[in-house]
Scaffold this motif. Structure first.
Motif, PDB file in Angstrom:
ATOM      1  N   GLN A  69       0.820  -1.223   0.000  1.00  0.00           N
ATOM      2  CA  GLN A  69       0.000   0.000   0.000  1.00  0.00           C
ATOM      3  C   GLN A  69       0.850   1.268   0.000  1.00  0.00           C
ATOM      4  OE1 GLN A  69      -2.847  -0.729  -0.692  1.00  0.00           O
ATOM      5  NE2 GLN A  69      -3.905  -2.176   0.649  1.00  0.00           N
ATOM      6  N   CYS A  70       2.174   1.124  -0.030  1.00  0.00           N
ATOM      7  CA  CYS A  70       3.060   2.296   0.092  1.00  0.00           C
ATOM      8  C   CYS A  70       2.818   3.272  -1.064  1.00  0.00           C
ATOM      9  CB  CYS A  70       4.519   1.853   0.093  1.00  0.00           C
ATOM     10  SG  CYS A  70       5.683   3.225   0.305  1.00  0.00           S
ATOM     11  N   VAL A  71       2.654   4.556  -0.706  1.00  0.00           N
ATOM     12  CA  VAL A  71       2.448   5.571  -1.743  1.00  0.00           C
ATOM     13  C   VAL A  71       3.547   6.630  -1.711  1.00  0.00           C
ATOM     14  CG1 VAL A  71      -0.060   5.287  -1.928  1.00  0.00           C
ATOM     15  CG2 VAL A  71       0.865   6.784  -0.155  1.00  0.00           C
ATOM     16  N   SER A  72       4.636   6.308  -1.045  1.00  0.00           N
ATOM     17  CA  SER A  72       5.728   7.279  -0.959  1.00  0.00           C
ATOM     18  C   SER A  72       6.235   7.619  -2.355  1.00  0.00           C
ATOM     19  CB  SER A  72       6.864   6.698  -0.123  1.00  0.00           C
ATOM     20  OG  SER A  72       8.050   7.404  -0.397  1.00  0.00           O
ATOM     21  N   PRO A  73       6.388   8.904  -2.671  1.00  0.00           N
ATOM     22  CA  PRO A  73       6.892   9.262  -3.999  1.00  0.00           C
ATOM     23  C   PRO A  73       8.330   8.786  -4.206  1.00  0.00           C
ATOM     24  CG  PRO A  73       6.571  11.219  -2.600  1.00  0.00           C
ATOM     25  CD  PRO A  73       6.055  10.052  -1.831  1.00  0.00           C
ATOM     26  N   PRO A  81       9.098   0.094  -2.477  1.00  0.00           N
ATOM     27  CA  PRO A  81       8.022   0.460  -1.554  1.00  0.00           C
ATOM     28  C   PRO A  81       8.300  -0.050  -0.138  1.00  0.00           C
ATOM     29  CG  PRO A  81       7.351  -1.357  -2.985  1.00  0.00           C
ATOM     30  CD  PRO A  81       8.753  -1.005  -3.378  1.00  0.00           C
ATOM     31  N   GLY A  82       7.631   0.580   0.839  1.00  0.00           N
ATOM     32  CA  GLY A  82       7.792   0.145   2.229  1.00  0.00           C
ATOM     33  C   GLY A  82       8.543   1.160   3.069  1.00  0.00           C
ATOM     34  N   CYS A  83       8.234   2.467   2.846  1.00  0.00           N
ATOM     35  CA  CYS A  83       8.956   3.526   3.567  1.00  0.00           C
ATOM     36  C   CYS A  83       8.629   3.503   5.061  1.00  0.00           C
ATOM     37  CB  CYS A  83       8.611   4.890   2.980  1.00  0.00           C
ATOM     38  SG  CYS A  83       6.896   5.385   3.298  1.00  0.00           S
ATOM     39  N   GLY A  84       7.423   2.986   5.412  1.00  0.00           N
ATOM     40  CA  GLY A  84       7.052   2.931   6.816  1.00  0.00           C
ATOM     41  C   GLY A  84       6.403   4.205   7.331  1.00  0.00           C
ATOM     42  N   PHE A  85       6.459   5.279   6.575  1.00  0.00           N
ATOM     43  CA  PHE A  85       5.981   6.564   7.084  1.00  0.00           C
ATOM     44  C   PHE A  85       4.797   7.150   6.323  1.00  0.00           C
ATOM     45  CE2 PHE A  85      10.458   6.278   8.208  1.00  0.00           C
ATOM     46  CZ  PHE A  85      10.338   6.358   9.579  1.00  0.00           C
ATOM     47  N   CYS A  86       4.684   6.829   5.028  1.00  0.00           N
ATOM     48  CA  CYS A  86       3.614   7.435   4.240  1.00  0.00           C
ATOM     49  C   CYS A  86       2.265   6.959   4.775  1.00  0.00           C
ATOM     50  CB  CYS A  86       3.763   7.053   2.763  1.00  0.00           C
ATOM     51  SG  CYS A  86       3.315   5.344   2.443  1.00  0.00           S
ATOM     52  N   ASP A  87       1.213   7.560   4.291  1.00  0.00           N
ATOM     53  CA  ASP A  87      -0.113   7.218   4.785  1.00  0.00           C
ATOM     54  C   ASP A  87      -0.438   5.731   4.562  1.00  0.00           C
ATOM     55  OD1 ASP A  87      -2.326   8.361   6.072  1.00  0.00           O
ATOM     56  OD2 ASP A  87      -3.483   7.988   4.242  1.00  0.00           O
ATOM     57  N   GLY A  88      -0.095   5.230   3.362  1.00  0.00           N
ATOM     58  CA  GLY A  88      -0.379   3.828   3.046  1.00  0.00           C
ATOM     59  C   GLY A  88       0.335   2.874   3.990  1.00  0.00           C
ATOM     60  N   CYS A  89       1.631   3.107   4.214  1.00  0.00           N
ATOM     61  CA  CYS A  89       2.418   2.253   5.118  1.00  0.00           C
ATOM     62  C   CYS A  89       1.897   2.357   6.542  1.00  0.00           C
ATOM     63  CB  CYS A  89       3.884   2.685   5.124  1.00  0.00           C
ATOM     64  SG  CYS A  89       4.831   2.098   3.716  1.00  0.00           S
ATOM     65  N   HIS A  90       1.783   3.586   7.003  1.00  0.00           N
ATOM     66  CA  HIS A  90       1.452   3.806   8.407  1.00  0.00           C
ATOM     67  C   HIS A  90       0.099   3.183   8.775  1.00  0.00           C
ATOM     68  CE1 HIS A  90       1.233   5.673  12.276  1.00  0.00           C
ATOM     69  NE2 HIS A  90       0.046   6.157  11.956  1.00  0.00           N
TER      70      HIS A  90
END
Ligand SMILES: [Zn+2]
Length: 401
Positions: A69-73, A81-90
């Motif tokens: 679900q990661c949406v980090s640009p 994907p998998g930044c852990g911080f974006c809305d999708g990850c969090h």
């Protein structure tokens, strides 16, 4: 990427999930831009995570859900994907993402009715996210009927649906289901890796973290609980004193009764915390008023809830006993290691004096028999033998001589 940091000691699994999440991301992007779909994708729609309790099956599944679900640009810049911080990850990690359904049960089984509901949901397209992810944390608890309901959904999935099933071992899942899943095996993380994580993530003192990790032998959740909950430490200390108290029949019966009482206390505490609130909520939802008779036609729903609560109490009691038996087994394994002069690291270094005393007082064969008696008690509990009887038989077998 940061989401994989939670997979303690599981480098291989993390690498596989990372590759799949990248391909999944490429797939979504290609579909959106009508570009040709990537070939030989490492992404698939059904996964099965197995591994010993405490290795982090559910954590791995959640991390994967977050990466999907990661949406980090930044993910297109090569990090994946998998930044852990974006809305999708969090929101995926904390369990509030609209397209990530996390199913965990506190009952002994998952039935057909609940599974049908999940299958219905799996047919929907994602509402806001990139994938519709369903995490079944206790796939080993599906009844056979429920498994058959699930089978159809796993066989013919909606294009953007991903099933993440977790179970202790392959044998715990219906063969027809597991053959349709990609299988990932987690291993018991090293004691040092667990201690490290407790210091890094939970800010626990290194010495406390090391002792908790050692005592629980790579079981992450139990290690965290032991390091942070004084009540859990007191429980464990009491269990580890048991081997010294079973020297006559009276002592055996008393020790058995105490184990049962502790489990009953855990169950009672849970009931007080959860059951009462649940019952009041259901009553209110059905239009009843506290203290008065319930409206006609609501008895069935109330009865369903009572049955559910009863099954949950049985499960809590069993889990609590199981924890005590795990600690006891670890204790006698340490005794055996001392008797055999084995160089394995002891789990219960905090009880070293007792371990040495027992190691001197018995033969390795006697210790092995005791470990078997604990295993037999577990089997008996699984077969629904009355708990007090099973535990009494065990404490009698632990007796010296
Ligand atoms: Zn992200």
């Amino acid at each position: 990427m940061p989401v994989w940091d939670d997979l303690v000691g599981q480098e291989r699994v993390a690498a596989q999930l990372d590759a799949a999440a990248r391909d999944a991301d490429a797939l979504v992007t290609a579909t959106a831009t009508k570009a040709p779909l990537p070939e030989a994708s490492k992404m698939t729609h059904a996964w099965l995570f197995t591994g010993p309790p405490g290795a982090g099956r559910a954590t791995a599944a959640r991390a994967f859900a977050a990466a999907l679900q990661c949406v980090s640009p930044d993910r297109a810049l090569g990090g994946g994907p998998g930044c852990g911080f974006c809305d999708g990850c969090h929101t995926s990690l904390v369990g509030t993402h609209a397209d990530v359904e996390i199913v965990r049960t506190d009952l002994l089984s998952i039935g057909v009715k609940e599974t049908r509901e999940l299958v219905r949901r799996a047919q929907l397209s994602p509402a806001v996210g990139r994938w519709q992810v369903i995490v079944l944390e206790d796939a080993d608890r599906l009844t056979e009927g429920a498994g058959n309901v699930l089978l159809k959904a796993v066989e013919e999935p909606a294009p953007r649906t991903v099933w993440l099933l977790c179970a202790p071992s392959l044998e715990d899942v219906l063969p027809t289901i597991r053959s349709r899943c990609r299988h990932l095996t987690l291993r018991t993380p090293a004691v040092d890796a667990v201690a490290d994580m407790l210091v890094r993530r939970d800010g626990i003192e290194p010495a406390v973290a090391a002792e908790a990790a050692r005592a629980t032998q790579g079981h992450i959740d139990r290690a965290r609980r032991l390091a942070t909950d004084p009540r859990a430490r007191a429980r464990r200390a009491a269990v580890l004193k048991l081997p010294l108290r079973v020297d006559d029949i009276g002592g055996c019966l008393k020790a058995a009764q105490e184990l049962i009482d502790t489990a009953a206390e855990d169950t009672k505490q849970l009931a007080e915390e959860v059951d009462t609130k649940e019952t009041e909520e259901l009553k209110a939802a059905l239009g009843g008023q506290s203290g008065s008779r319930m409206p006609r036609g609501t008895a069935g729903a109330m009865k369903d809830l009572e049955d559910r609560q009863k099954r949950r109490r049985t499960r809590t009691q069993r889990d609590s006993l199981d924890l005590a038996l795990t600690d006891l087994t670890g204790f006698y394994r340490d005794v055996l290691a001392l008797q055999l002069g084995s160089r394995v690291a002891l789990a219960n270094t905090d009880a070293q004096d007792t371990l040495e005393r027992l190691a001197r007082a018995a033969s390795p064969e006697a210790t092995l028999r005791r470990i078997e008696a604990i295993a037999e008690c577990r089997d008996a509990l699984d077969r629904n033998v009355a708990p007090l009887l099973a535990v009494e038989a065990m404490t009698m077998a632990l007796r010296a001589g």
